[in-house]
Design a protein around this motif. Structure first.
Motif, PDB file in Angstrom:
ATOM      1  N   TYR B  10      10.711  -1.379  -8.439  1.00 37.86           N
ATOM      2  CA  TYR B  10       9.745  -0.194  -9.255  1.00 37.86           C
ATOM      3  C   TYR B  10       9.647  -1.359 -10.626  1.00 37.86           C
ATOM      4  N   TYR B  12       8.949  -3.874 -11.347  1.00 38.90           N
ATOM      5  CA  TYR B  12       8.070  -5.031 -10.744  1.00 38.90           C
ATOM      6  C   TYR B  12       6.706  -4.849 -10.744  1.00 38.90           C
ATOM      7  N   THR B  14       2.855  -3.624 -10.997  1.00 37.54           N
ATOM      8  CA  THR B  14       2.105  -3.680 -11.698  1.00 37.54           C
ATOM      9  C   THR B  14       0.825  -2.190 -12.513  1.00 37.54           C
ATOM     10  N   SER B  18      -3.220  -1.999  -5.297  1.00 37.22           N
ATOM     11  CA  SER B  18      -3.101  -3.058  -3.606  1.00 37.22           C
ATOM     12  C   SER B  18      -2.852  -1.933  -2.129  1.00 37.22           C
ATOM     13  N   LYS B  78       2.531  -5.831   2.503  1.00 44.54           N
ATOM     14  CA  LYS B  78       1.558  -7.411   2.944  1.00 44.54           C
ATOM     15  C   LYS B  78       0.599  -7.133   1.546  1.00 44.54           C
ATOM     16  N   HIS B  79       0.387  -6.249   1.163  1.00 39.00           N
ATOM     17  CA  HIS B  79      -0.876  -7.009   0.232  1.00 39.00           C
ATOM     18  C   HIS B  79       0.212  -6.784  -1.762  1.00 39.00           C
ATOM     19  N   GLN B  81       0.130  -7.358  -5.035  1.00 48.18           N
ATOM     20  CA  GLN B  81       0.066  -7.676  -6.032  1.00 48.18           C
ATOM     21  C   GLN B  81       2.232  -8.413  -6.549  1.00 48.18           C
ATOM     22  N   SER B  82       2.742  -8.009  -6.724  1.00 45.96           N
ATOM     23  CA  SER B  82       4.426  -8.699  -7.385  1.00 45.96           C
ATOM     24  C   SER B  82       4.820  -8.800  -6.064  1.00 45.96           C
ATOM     25  N   ALA B  83       4.529  -8.631  -5.614  1.00 47.33           N
ATOM     26  CA  ALA B  83       5.863  -8.382  -3.998  1.00 47.33           C
ATOM     27  C   ALA B  83       6.878  -7.819  -4.767  1.00 47.33           C
ATOM     28  N   CYS B  84       7.170  -6.922  -4.984  1.00 47.92           N
ATOM     29  CA  CYS B  84       7.302  -5.768  -4.894  1.00 47.92           C
ATOM     30  C   CYS B  84       8.507  -4.404  -3.871  1.00 47.92           C
TER      31      CYS B  84
END
Lengths: 742, 112
Positions: B10, B12, B14, B18, B78-79, B81-84
């Motif tokens: 967390y 990351y 943002t 999404s 999957k979605h 955006q910061s792949a966290c």
């Protein structure tokens, strides 16, 4: 999902509304989009998607979407429209616009667009086929969105440049050619909240995970500034002074790239002298940033082996936005970061293909030098402002609306409005725009939903298609992309299709060589030696090969100039930080700082009355500008237009959290819901732009509540940039807070 | 039965929303229903204002049980955006937490 077909495509408005670029997978069943997912094989977004894309099914099949051409049957503002056929719609547009051309001249019709959707291509084609030079982002004061930055970069460097987050390389972060930027300055750009100008915002986050440190130039406290190595929390509009002070530190302390400067920079000594006029202590006072923080940030940026700047629209919205962009460009230049891995790489439309003309050169390539020169004769503002005359082909928006009102030097009688909600969106002094535009004899609007603009002004409404419903090409910046139509909604057509068909009516001879839209796309794709079909066969996108359109170090390899010699694409072959071209146009050849027109310093009396600096326009992933308020999944997450107020400031005004209040100045007042927040400093407030209420009465005078909620009702015009580009006062207007009394 | 979880880095997150819309699309959830809700936090630390976001899971989260018969990851993962967000076996994710900072592990064991 058995009978569902999955098609890969690229998003580029309409739908998410944004500047697009990300790969998507369309799940289509019985001719309907039933689901949408990010394409994990697309280098741009690598599977990720934003909320607006993920809500596409609600957007495309919304019960309020306009799916047939409409004509107005009541008075303007009565909200009475009837469906008509495309033929009747085209016939009406052709007849009415031709009448106006005969009576007043083609320049009396203006062609209005909003932001960087798939629109620059089709709307210039239509305007020029009709014969009007007046292509304009009407209402966007000073064209304060990217054009000032584009103009500065092109004039100073001969090219555009962007922060290098490996976006030109298909293998992205794994490509060994690329280096992680040690520093990225996010300059007036809250990267996690949107994807402007051909840049996926979360690339910055990807870089942070790989080690990039952030210098956040940002008046607010954000997720990004919380994690920044340095947070330069400047007073809005003082970016130019900050950039010049940083240049001064870097040159004064000998931290610039001496080899790069000696070899590739013209006018360095003049820049040194200019920057010396911005000493740290003075700039600390101007910007409200402690001197040592400015110096520390400048040093960190200069000492990084490679560093980049990802900048945003507040740069353009500074007074003299072009000069501010010039200053920030100089930071990348004197530190030798140009076209270097992990630095600021030269950005050219992929494969030399133009899908959206960003420069005069591209306009000339598409439409011929003669036509583009002729446009200057009548183009509004070209005779007044040097940049308006010499860069790109826009009419000057503040002057256009004044001319609509005054009829001098010639009358404006018609507007073609496409991808722009002028009344509910970008227009500074929005009420003035509304009243002035009501005088026009004919207004056609191309859009997807009713909004304050269609309700107040449209005589004809043409229903536009979203990206899964359209064919297009895209070269912003890389890869080169083809977008293929997969579904049809109602009778909607793409902006390209509409303009192509109408352009053929205005200019049958000139448009004859393209039988279909695909013929035109193929001609525009010619520099790539590919056709739409070729691109589709290769999966719909293609990264540029090594050459003029792919980094790095192209200036050393003779890949930037038409004569094939090493150097940059300027007269001298060097980056002209002292810009002879600007000087030749009667502008200051060096960057400079201008104080915002309203501030404690420039208008102390006004400041006493209105002691809060109102920042507008911070982005959310939920809405694109004035769109998406009717999409249930999106609106749910942010139902009300808020104003962020520091808790101590709120206390001073006796405002409680969640209370509806007015933001007020001499231009009027706008309603907002108070949100206590530490995101703003005590003497700032922030509020989002683009608010109108699709659920409220559409008929005038309500116009979906635009009078109460459109923040630009209290943003003044005209712009204040000597070049004609920049200076919209969207970030620096003074205001106060008032309770809504019972 | 294998236990699956979501691991959230967390630091990351943002707050891009999404995951929330991905969940609603995946399950066809109407407004008011969601398996994941992102909250914003503001506080002062180290002389600075910090803004953080943290996703919270509701009982409507089923770790995308149906989806995972055709896709490797839940829609939110999957979605993001910061792949966290990561999806995996609880044991493996817990082991990977190691000495990393600011992680949250969300478990979902229906019937227990």
């Amino acid at each position: 999902m058995d009978d569902t077909t999955v098609y890969r495509t690229t998003a580029w408005s309409a739908g998410p509304g944004c500047h697009g670029g990300c790969g998507q997978k369309l799940h289509v069943k019985n001719g309907k989009l039933v689901r949408i997912e990010g394409d994990e094989n697309h280098p741009w977004n690598q599977g990720r998607s934003c909320p607006r894309v993920l809500a596409m099914t609600q957007y495309m099949y919304h019960p309020d979407r306009i799916t047939r051409p409409l004509k107005r049957v009541g008075a303007r503002g009565e909200g009475k429209f009837e469906p008509i056929s495309w033929d009747e719609a085209y016939d009406t547009c052709e007849k009415r616009l031709n009448e106006i051309k005969r009576k007043y001249g083609a320049e009396s019709a203006i062609f209005v667009q909003g932001t960087g959707r798939d629109i620059g291509g089709p709307i210039t084609m239509l305007a020029y086929s009709y014969g009007s030079p007046n292509w304009v982002q009407l209402g966007l004061s000073g064209h304060s969105c990217y054009t000032p930055r584009l103009g500065a970069m092109k004039t100073v460097m001969g090219d555009f440049a962007v922060a290098d987050c490996s976006q030109y390389l298909e293998r992205r972060y794994e490509d060994p050619q690329w280096k992680v930027p040690e520093i990225i300055i996010t300059w007036g750009q809250n990267s996690t909240m949107g994807c402007p100008d051909g840049f996926f915002g979360s690339w910055v986050v990807d870089c942070m995970k790989l080690g990039t440190r952030i210098i956040a130039v940002e008046p607010r406290n954000t997720w990004l500034s919380s994690r920044a190595l340095h947070h330069l929390q400047l007073r809005p509009g003082t970016d130019g002074a900050l950039a010049l002070a940083m240049i001064n530190v870097i040159i004064g302390e000998g931290l610039y790239d001496k080899e790069f400067v000696a070899k590739w920079v013209q006018g360095f000594d003049a820049l040194r002298e200019r920057a010396a006029q911005y000493p740290l202590d003075e700039v600390a006072k101007i910007t409200e940033i402690p001197a040592q923080e400015i110096a520390a940030a400048a040093r960190a940026f200069a000492r990084a082996k490679q560093a980049a700047v990802q900048w945003g629209v507040p740069v353009d919205m500074c007074p003299d936005g072009t000069a501010v962009a010039h200053a920030i460009t100089c930071l990348s230049v004197i530190t030798g970061n140009i076209d270097k891995p992990g630095g600021q790489v030269i950005a050219r439309p992929s494969h030399g293909v133009t899908s959206y003309p960003f420069s005069t050169e591209e306009l000339v390539k598409l439409y011929g030098a003669d036509l583009i020169a002729r446009l200057n004769e009548k183009r509004i503002g070209a005779d007044v402002y040097p940049m308006v005359k010499n860069f790109r082909g826009w009419a000057q928006p503040d002057m256009v609306i004044d001319q609509v009102e005054s009829g001098v030097p010639y009358p404006v009688k018609a507007a073609w409005i496409q991808t722009a909600n002028v009344v509910g969106g970008q227009s500074a002094r929005a009420k003035f725009h509304l009243e002035a535009l009501k005088k026009l004899e004919f207004i056609a609007v191309v859009d997807l939903f009713h909004n304050p603009t269609t309700m107040a002004l449209a005589d004809i409404i043409l229903p536009a298609a979203t990206f899964p419903e359209k064919d297009s090409i895209r070269s912003w910046w890389a890869p080169l992309i083809s977008i293929k139509k997969r579904v049809q909604v109602g009778e909607c057509k793409s902006d390209w299709e509409i303009n192509f068909e109408l352009a053929k009516r205005f200019n049958p001879e000139g448009m004859k060589r393209w039988k279909t839209l695909e013929d035109m796309f193929n001609e525009r794709l010619a520099p790539s030696k590919m056709t739409v079909a070729d691109l589709q066969q290769q999966g719909g996108f293609k990264m540029p090969e090594d050459g003029p359109f792919k980094p790095y170090f192209r200036h050393e390899r003779g890949l930037l100039r038409p004569d094939g010699k090493p150097g940059f694409n300027t007269k001298s072959g060097k980056i002209e930080v002292y810009c002879d071209t600007f000087e030749g146009w009667g502008m200051d050849p060096l960057p400079f700082y201008t104080e915002p027109p309203q501030s404690e310093r420039s208008t102390p009396e006004l400041f006493k009355k209105y002691p809060l600096v109102m920042i507008t326009g911070a982005r959310s992933q939920l809405f694109f500008h004035a769109e998406h308020r009717q999409i249930p999944w999106l609106r749910e997450k942010l139902p009300d237009p808020t104003v962020e107020i520091h808790p101590e400031t709120a206390k001073k005004y006796a405002i409680y959290d969640g209370e509806w209040v007015y933001l007020e100045n001499d231009m009027g007042r706008v309603k907002r819901k108070a949100k206590f927040s530490l995101q703003v400093k005590r003497h700032h407030v922030h509020t989002m732009h683009g608010w109108w209420m699709p659920e409220m009465e559409g008929k005038a005078p309500s116009l979906y509540g635009v009078g109460d909620f459109q923040i630009n009702n209290i943003i003044p015009g005209p712009q204040c940039a000597k070049s004609g580009f920049g200076g919209g006062q969207y970030k620096t207007t003074l205001c106060t807070l008032a309770k809504i009394s019972a | 039965m294998a236990n699956y979880s979501l691991l959230i880095d967390y630091d990351y997150c943002t707050g891009c929303h999404s995951c929330e819309i991905a969940c609603q699309q995946e399950h066809g959830y109407p407004v008011g229903t969601n398996g994941i809700v992102v909250k914003e936090y503001e506080y002062e630390a180290g002389g600075r204002v910090r803004i953080d976001y943290l996703p919270f899971f509701t009982p409507h989260c089923d770790l995308c049980k149906d989806r995972r018969t055709r896709e490797p990851t839940p829609a939110c993962v999957k979605h993001c955006q910061s792949a966290c967000m990561e999806f995996g076996l609880t044991k493996e994710l817990a082991a990977r937490m190691g000495d990393r900072n600011r992680l949250v592990l969300y478990t979902h064991n229906p019937g227990r």
